[in-house]
Scaffold this motif. Structure first.
Motif, PDB file in Angstrom:
ATOM      1  N   GLU A 293     -51.183  16.804  -7.894  1.00  0.00           N
ATOM      2  CA  GLU A 293     -51.173  15.586  -7.083  1.00  0.00           C
ATOM      3  C   GLU A 293     -49.919  14.771  -7.362  1.00  0.00           C
ATOM      4  OE1 GLU A 293     -54.751  12.801  -6.321  1.00  0.00           O
ATOM      5  OE2 GLU A 293     -53.679  11.925  -8.027  1.00  0.00           O
ATOM      6  N   ILE A 294     -49.435  14.107  -6.323  1.00  0.00           N
ATOM      7  CA  ILE A 294     -48.352  13.129  -6.441  1.00  0.00           C
ATOM      8  C   ILE A 294     -48.985  11.761  -6.234  1.00  0.00           C
ATOM      9  CG2 ILE A 294     -46.186  12.290  -5.483  1.00  0.00           C
ATOM     10  CD1 ILE A 294     -45.767  15.119  -4.315  1.00  0.00           C
ATOM     11  N   ASP A 295     -48.765  10.838  -7.177  1.00  0.00           N
ATOM     12  CA  ASP A 295     -49.388   9.514  -7.070  1.00  0.00           C
ATOM     13  C   ASP A 295     -48.875   8.749  -5.848  1.00  0.00           C
ATOM     14  OD1 ASP A 295     -50.933   9.932  -9.337  1.00  0.00           O
ATOM     15  OD2 ASP A 295     -49.448   9.020 -10.676  1.00  0.00           O
ATOM     16  N   LEU A 296     -47.566   8.590  -5.753  1.00  0.00           N
ATOM     17  CA  LEU A 296     -46.985   7.841  -4.640  1.00  0.00           C
ATOM     18  C   LEU A 296     -45.724   8.549  -4.148  1.00  0.00           C
ATOM     19  CD1 LEU A 296     -47.087   4.210  -6.105  1.00  0.00           C
ATOM     20  CD2 LEU A 296     -48.581   5.120  -4.319  1.00  0.00           C
ATOM     21  N   VAL A 297     -45.543   8.540  -2.843  1.00  0.00           N
ATOM     22  CA  VAL A 297     -44.283   8.971  -2.237  1.00  0.00           C
ATOM     23  C   VAL A 297     -43.811   7.785  -1.410  1.00  0.00           C
ATOM     24  CG1 VAL A 297     -43.117  10.635  -0.745  1.00  0.00           C
ATOM     25  CG2 VAL A 297     -45.094  11.372  -2.122  1.00  0.00           C
ATOM     26  N   MET A 298     -42.605   7.312  -1.729  1.00  0.00           N
ATOM     27  CA  MET A 298     -42.074   6.140  -1.051  1.00  0.00           C
ATOM     28  C   MET A 298     -40.611   6.377  -0.718  1.00  0.00           C
ATOM     29  SD  MET A 298     -44.007   3.095  -3.134  1.00  0.00           S
ATOM     30  CE  MET A 298     -44.146   1.945  -1.777  1.00  0.00           C
ATOM     31  N   LYS A 299     -40.072   5.541   0.139  1.00  0.00           N
ATOM     32  CA  LYS A 299     -38.664   5.625   0.480  1.00  0.00           C
ATOM     33  C   LYS A 299     -37.945   4.388  -0.027  1.00  0.00           C
ATOM     34  CE  LYS A 299     -36.436   8.131   3.943  1.00  0.00           C
ATOM     35  NZ  LYS A 299     -35.995   8.243   5.294  1.00  0.00           N
ATOM     36  N   ASP A 300     -36.835   4.610  -0.711  1.00  0.00           N
ATOM     37  CA  ASP A 300     -35.939   3.549  -1.164  1.00  0.00           C
ATOM     38  C   ASP A 300     -34.646   3.733  -0.381  1.00  0.00           C
ATOM     39  OD1 ASP A 300     -34.541   1.588  -2.530  1.00  0.00           O
ATOM     40  OD2 ASP A 300     -34.226   2.820  -4.329  1.00  0.00           O
ATOM     41  N   ARG A 301     -34.505   2.976   0.679  1.00  0.00           N
ATOM     42  CA  ARG A 301     -33.430   3.152   1.659  1.00  0.00           C
ATOM     43  C   ARG A 301     -33.499   4.565   2.210  1.00  0.00           C
ATOM     44  NH1 ARG A 301     -31.357  -0.858  -1.750  1.00  0.00           N
ATOM     45  NH2 ARG A 301     -30.663   0.497  -3.407  1.00  0.00           N
ATOM     46  N   GLU A 302     -32.512   5.402   1.961  1.00  0.00           N
ATOM     47  CA  GLU A 302     -32.504   6.773   2.512  1.00  0.00           C
ATOM     48  C   GLU A 302     -33.037   7.812   1.526  1.00  0.00           C
ATOM     49  OE1 GLU A 302     -31.837   7.349   5.725  1.00  0.00           O
ATOM     50  OE2 GLU A 302     -31.666   5.175   5.808  1.00  0.00           O
ATOM     51  N   THR A 303     -33.461   7.379   0.354  1.00  0.00           N
ATOM     52  CA  THR A 303     -33.903   8.302  -0.690  1.00  0.00           C
ATOM     53  C   THR A 303     -35.425   8.369  -0.736  1.00  0.00           C
ATOM     54  OG1 THR A 303     -31.932   7.799  -2.001  1.00  0.00           O
ATOM     55  CG2 THR A 303     -33.790   8.798  -3.174  1.00  0.00           C
ATOM     56  N   LEU A 304     -35.944   9.577  -0.731  1.00  0.00           N
ATOM     57  CA  LEU A 304     -37.372   9.795  -0.891  1.00  0.00           C
ATOM     58  C   LEU A 304     -37.674   9.790  -2.382  1.00  0.00           C
ATOM     59  CD1 LEU A 304     -39.870  10.413   0.896  1.00  0.00           C
ATOM     60  CD2 LEU A 304     -39.491  12.825   0.352  1.00  0.00           C
ATOM     61  N   VAL A 305     -38.639   8.967  -2.788  1.00  0.00           N
ATOM     62  CA  VAL A 305     -38.919   8.791  -4.208  1.00  0.00           C
ATOM     63  C   VAL A 305     -40.337   9.275  -4.513  1.00  0.00           C
ATOM     64  CG1 VAL A 305     -38.928   7.170  -6.135  1.00  0.00           C
ATOM     65  CG2 VAL A 305     -37.414   6.761  -4.186  1.00  0.00           C
ATOM     66  N   PHE A 306     -40.427  10.202  -5.470  1.00  0.00           N
ATOM     67  CA  PHE A 306     -41.710  10.700  -5.956  1.00  0.00           C
ATOM     68  C   PHE A 306     -42.029   9.910  -7.218  1.00  0.00           C
ATOM     69  CE2 PHE A 306     -39.808  14.072  -3.499  1.00  0.00           C
ATOM     70  CZ  PHE A 306     -40.860  14.449  -2.678  1.00  0.00           C
ATOM     71  N   ILE A 307     -43.200   9.261  -7.208  1.00  0.00           N
ATOM     72  CA  ILE A 307     -43.516   8.299  -8.261  1.00  0.00           C
ATOM     73  C   ILE A 307     -44.796   8.686  -8.986  1.00  0.00           C
ATOM     74  CG2 ILE A 307     -44.000   5.865  -8.754  1.00  0.00           C
ATOM     75  CD1 ILE A 307     -42.502   5.420  -5.929  1.00  0.00           C
ATOM     76  N   GLU A 308     -44.673   8.791 -10.291  1.00  0.00           N
ATOM     77  CA  GLU A 308     -45.827   8.978 -11.171  1.00  0.00           C
ATOM     78  C   GLU A 308     -46.184   7.605 -11.712  1.00  0.00           C
ATOM     79  OE1 GLU A 308     -48.803  10.848 -13.450  1.00  0.00           O
ATOM     80  OE2 GLU A 308     -47.630  11.607 -11.763  1.00  0.00           O
ATOM     81  N   VAL A 309     -47.467   7.260 -11.678  1.00  0.00           N
ATOM     82  CA  VAL A 309     -47.925   5.971 -12.180  1.00  0.00           C
ATOM     83  C   VAL A 309     -48.779   6.230 -13.425  1.00  0.00           C
ATOM     84  CG1 VAL A 309     -49.224   3.857 -11.684  1.00  0.00           C
ATOM     85  CG2 VAL A 309     -47.929   5.000  -9.849  1.00  0.00           C
ATOM     86  N   ARG A 310     -48.463   5.546 -14.513  1.00  0.00           N
ATOM     87  CA  ARG A 310     -49.232   5.680 -15.748  1.00  0.00           C
ATOM     88  C   ARG A 310     -49.717   4.297 -16.177  1.00  0.00           C
ATOM     89  NH1 ARG A 310     -49.087  10.844 -18.398  1.00  0.00           N
ATOM     90  NH2 ARG A 310     -48.892  12.184 -16.580  1.00  0.00           N
TER      91      ARG A 310
END
Length: 119
Positions: free
Chosen positions: A38-55
């Motif tokens: 699982e991926i916790d969050l997928v977000m966009k920071d301007r033109e960059t796709l960011v895969f985010i783990e939350v702990r």
């Protein structure tokens, strides 16, 4: 005990999402999963796709949240990001891996955003 931990994790993911949106990120999806994980969050920071783990942690008994992002976890994050990109067929998009940690210290939760944790 498992429900408490799961609820804390969901709470942390929501707080991380709210924080990142306030920072100008655009929410793509949360809790995206397949048979690999699982991926916790997928977000966009301007033109960059960011895969985010939350702990999110209540104590440092077994180390801090950022310390739990070991090499195995980093490899899992990359594997899941590749699966997501294949699923979406997004081939030419810059990506980044971030971690949002929420640690309790003296009864107060502190959120930290760690950018580009995997090179």
């Amino acid at each position: 005990m498992v429900d408490q931990r799961k609820n804390l994790g969901k709470w942390g993911e929501q707080k991380a999402k709210e924080y990142l949106i306030k920072q100008g990120y655009h929410f793509i999806t949360g809790n995206w999963q397949n048979r690999l994980g699982e991926i916790d969050l997928v977000m966009k920071d301007r033109e960059t796709l960011v895969f985010i783990e939350v702990r999110t942690k209540r104590s440092h008994k077994y180390g801090t949240s950022i310390e739990s992002i070991n090499e195995k976890k980093q490899q899992q994050m990359v594997k899941m990001a590749n699966a997501f990109l294949r699923y979406k067929q997004w081939w030419e998009i810059p990506i980044r891996f971030d971690v949002v940690t929420i640690d309790q210290h003296e009864g107060v939760y502190q959120l930290r955003h760690h950018k580009n944790v995997i090179q």
